[in-house]
Design a protein around this motif. Structure first.
Motif, PDB file in Angstrom:
ATOM      1  N   LEU A 226       4.404  -9.714 -15.792  1.00 27.35           N
ATOM      2  CA  LEU A 226       3.364  -8.829 -15.286  1.00 27.35           C
ATOM      3  C   LEU A 226       4.223  -7.644 -14.357  1.00 27.35           C
ATOM      4  O   LEU A 226       3.740  -6.439 -14.440  1.00 27.35           O
ATOM      5  CB  LEU A 226       2.275  -9.473 -14.555  1.00 27.35           C
ATOM      6  N   GLY A 227       4.889  -8.018 -13.493  1.00 29.33           N
ATOM      7  CA  GLY A 227       5.509  -6.907 -12.726  1.00 29.33           C
ATOM      8  C   GLY A 227       6.714  -6.376 -13.291  1.00 29.33           C
ATOM      9  O   GLY A 227       7.469  -5.705 -12.631  1.00 29.33           O
TER      10      GLY A 227
ATOM     11  N   LEU B 215       3.361  -0.336 -10.091  1.00 28.78           N
ATOM     12  CA  LEU B 215       3.568  -1.581  -9.459  1.00 28.78           C
ATOM     13  C   LEU B 215       3.779  -1.848  -8.003  1.00 28.78           C
ATOM     14  O   LEU B 215       4.320  -1.070  -7.470  1.00 28.78           O
ATOM     15  CB  LEU B 215       4.256  -2.540 -10.401  1.00 28.78           C
ATOM     16  N   GLY B 216       2.995  -2.769  -7.321  1.00 24.38           N
ATOM     17  CA  GLY B 216       3.363  -3.122  -6.053  1.00 24.38           C
ATOM     18  C   GLY B 216       3.686  -4.796  -6.183  1.00 24.38           C
ATOM     19  O   GLY B 216       3.051  -5.483  -6.743  1.00 24.38           O
ATOM     20  N   PHE B 217       4.539  -5.132  -5.272  1.00 26.50           N
ATOM     21  CA  PHE B 217       4.872  -6.384  -5.093  1.00 26.50           C
ATOM     22  C   PHE B 217       4.715  -7.085  -4.049  1.00 26.50           C
ATOM     23  O   PHE B 217       5.082  -6.587  -2.751  1.00 26.50           O
ATOM     24  CB  PHE B 217       6.422  -6.673  -5.666  1.00 26.50           C
ATOM     25  N   VAL B 218       4.529  -8.346  -3.879  1.00 23.54           N
ATOM     26  CA  VAL B 218       4.458  -9.001  -2.522  1.00 23.54           C
ATOM     27  C   VAL B 218       4.867 -10.516  -2.895  1.00 23.54           C
ATOM     28  O   VAL B 218       4.772 -10.979  -3.962  1.00 23.54           O
ATOM     29  CB  VAL B 218       3.111  -9.373  -1.959  1.00 23.54           C
ATOM     30  N   PHE B 219       6.204 -10.841  -1.987  1.00 24.72           N
ATOM     31  CA  PHE B 219       6.793 -12.338  -2.579  1.00 24.72           C
ATOM     32  C   PHE B 219       6.579 -13.221  -1.616  1.00 24.72           C
ATOM     33  O   PHE B 219       5.913 -12.808  -0.451  1.00 24.72           O
ATOM     34  CB  PHE B 219       8.258 -11.715  -2.703  1.00 24.72           C
TER      35      PHE B 219
ATOM     36  N   ALA C 156       3.796  -6.489   4.335  1.00 29.79           N
ATOM     37  CA  ALA C 156       4.114  -6.229   2.849  1.00 29.79           C
ATOM     38  C   ALA C 156       3.144  -6.052   1.950  1.00 29.79           C
ATOM     39  O   ALA C 156       3.420  -5.412   0.898  1.00 29.79           O
ATOM     40  CB  ALA C 156       4.948  -7.743   2.696  1.00 29.79           C
ATOM     41  N   ILE C 157       1.902  -6.397   2.273  1.00 30.77           N
ATOM     42  CA  ILE C 157       0.891  -5.909   1.431  1.00 30.77           C
ATOM     43  C   ILE C 157       0.328  -4.472   1.475  1.00 30.77           C
ATOM     44  O   ILE C 157       0.211  -3.929   0.552  1.00 30.77           O
ATOM     45  CB  ILE C 157      -0.464  -7.069   1.895  1.00 30.77           C
ATOM     46  N   ILE C 158       0.397  -4.125   2.706  1.00 26.81           N
ATOM     47  CA  ILE C 158       0.302  -2.477   2.872  1.00 26.81           C
ATOM     48  C   ILE C 158       1.246  -1.799   1.884  1.00 26.81           C
ATOM     49  O   ILE C 158       0.815  -0.880   1.344  1.00 26.81           O
ATOM     50  CB  ILE C 158       0.047  -2.105   4.160  1.00 26.81           C
TER      51      ILE C 158
ATOM     52  N   PRO D 100      -1.043   1.516  -6.445  1.00 22.78           N
ATOM     53  CA  PRO D 100      -0.456   1.109  -7.919  1.00 22.78           C
ATOM     54  C   PRO D 100      -1.593   0.471  -8.756  1.00 22.78           C
ATOM     55  O   PRO D 100      -2.620   0.289  -8.320  1.00 22.78           O
ATOM     56  CB  PRO D 100       0.419  -0.025  -7.483  1.00 22.78           C
ATOM     57  N   ALA D 101      -1.311   0.577 -10.040  1.00 19.91           N
ATOM     58  CA  ALA D 101      -2.233  -0.035 -11.156  1.00 19.91           C
ATOM     59  C   ALA D 101      -2.377  -1.378 -10.896  1.00 19.91           C
ATOM     60  O   ALA D 101      -3.599  -1.973 -11.260  1.00 19.91           O
ATOM     61  CB  ALA D 101      -1.644   0.527 -12.573  1.00 19.91           C
ATOM     62  N   LEU D 102      -1.375  -2.172 -10.335  1.00 10.23           N
ATOM     63  CA  LEU D 102      -1.508  -3.534 -10.294  1.00 10.23           C
ATOM     64  C   LEU D 102      -0.770  -4.010  -9.138  1.00 10.23           C
ATOM     65  O   LEU D 102       0.489  -3.292  -8.923  1.00 10.23           O
ATOM     66  CB  LEU D 102      -0.982  -4.080 -11.393  1.00 10.23           C
ATOM     67  N   VAL D 103      -1.230  -4.773  -8.287  1.00  9.30           N
ATOM     68  CA  VAL D 103      -0.162  -5.652  -7.244  1.00  9.30           C
ATOM     69  C   VAL D 103       0.060  -7.052  -7.715  1.00  9.30           C
ATOM     70  O   VAL D 103      -0.981  -7.617  -7.941  1.00  9.30           O
ATOM     71  CB  VAL D 103      -0.981  -5.420  -5.949  1.00  9.30           C
TER      72      VAL D 103
END
Ligand code: ADP
Ligand code: MG
Length: 229
Positions: free
Chosen positions: A51-52, A85-89, A151-153, A160-163
């Motif tokens: 997805l990412g 896209l945005g990412f949080v790990f 990281a969420i901010i 983004p369209a999706l995080v």
């Protein structure tokens, strides 16, 4: 909108291949908050990586807002990640040499979209998650929970369209995990950002409006989707 159709991901080939995702078909509408739940090894990270746009399926299709990720070149995928896209790990993926504010502005800067008004909006988001007095701190001077909120901010700041958030609370205690989840839920509600989170933690899973359960790479249940209501 995200459309996943008969998606398969195998690692390796032949009899020793691991079928990490099997015939997954799902539609995720704009603005949904979806939790992918399942035990370790059930295929959550594999699915979130696709997805990412960090990995590609073995077969099947995956489109995000009309963009078919399975036909894109590596260069197109990397541009797509930057712009959509945005990412949080699991552990905060902040840039260690940048302040909280500069981390939050990074994607907008890379996109060439940094303006005074986007800067003000990002500063407000940082205030909203309780990090207002820490904008100029470096990540190492924050607690684990504060790092995840930052990281969420960072992930949502460029709208983004999706995080995609892969086990974002796995390294946190219960109180910090709840704080991080509340932030994600509030931002999903207020900004309308589509968020998909994976977790094997029932405290996290409960927060999801829509819960997709995975077992051995297959979707075994899908409850609470906006389409059912
Ligand atoms: P989860 O995130 O739910 O723990 P994963 O997506 O990480 O699940 O893993 C799903 C399955 O794929 C597991 O059996 C795992 O061992 C296997 N797997 C994951 N990544 C790889 C890889 N790079 N190479 C081989 N097997 C992998
Ligand atoms: Mg995982």
């Amino acid at each position: 909108m995200i459309t996943i159709s008969r998606l398969e991901k195998s690692y390796g080939s032949g009899p020793g291949a691991v079928r990490a995702n099997r015939r997954i078909s799902l539609t995720i509408d704009d603005g949904e908050f979806v939790v992918f739940a399942g035990p370790s090894g059930s295929g959550k990270t594999t699915l979130l990586n696709m997805l990412g746009a960090l990995d590609s399926p073995t077969s099947g299709s995956l489109t995000i807002n009309g963009n078919d990720l399975t036909v894109m070149s590596p260069r197109e995928l990397s541009r797509f990640r930057r712009d959509h896209l945005g990412f949080v790990f699991q552990r905060s993926n902040l840039v260690s040499s940048l302040t909280v504010m500069d981390n939050a502005l990074l994607q907008l800067r890379l996109q060439g979209r940094l303006t005074d008004s986007s800067r003000r909006a990002v500063a407000e988001l940082i205030d909203r998650v309780g990090l207002g007095d820490k904008k100029t701190r470096l990540p190492r001077d924050l607690s684990g929970g504060e790092q995840q909120r930052a990281a969420i901010i960072r992930a949502v700041a460029s709208a983004p369209a999706l995080v995609v958030a892969d086990e974002p609370t796995a390294s946190l205690d219960a109180e910090n995990a709840a704080g991080v989840l509340n932030v994600m839920r509030a931002l999903n509600y207020e900004l309308g950002t589509t968020i998909v989170v994976s977790s094997h933690d029932e405290r996290v899973i409960r927060v999801g409006r829509r819960i997709v359960r995975l077992t051995d790479g297959r979707v075994v249940s899908d409850t609470g989707s906006t389409r059912e209501r």
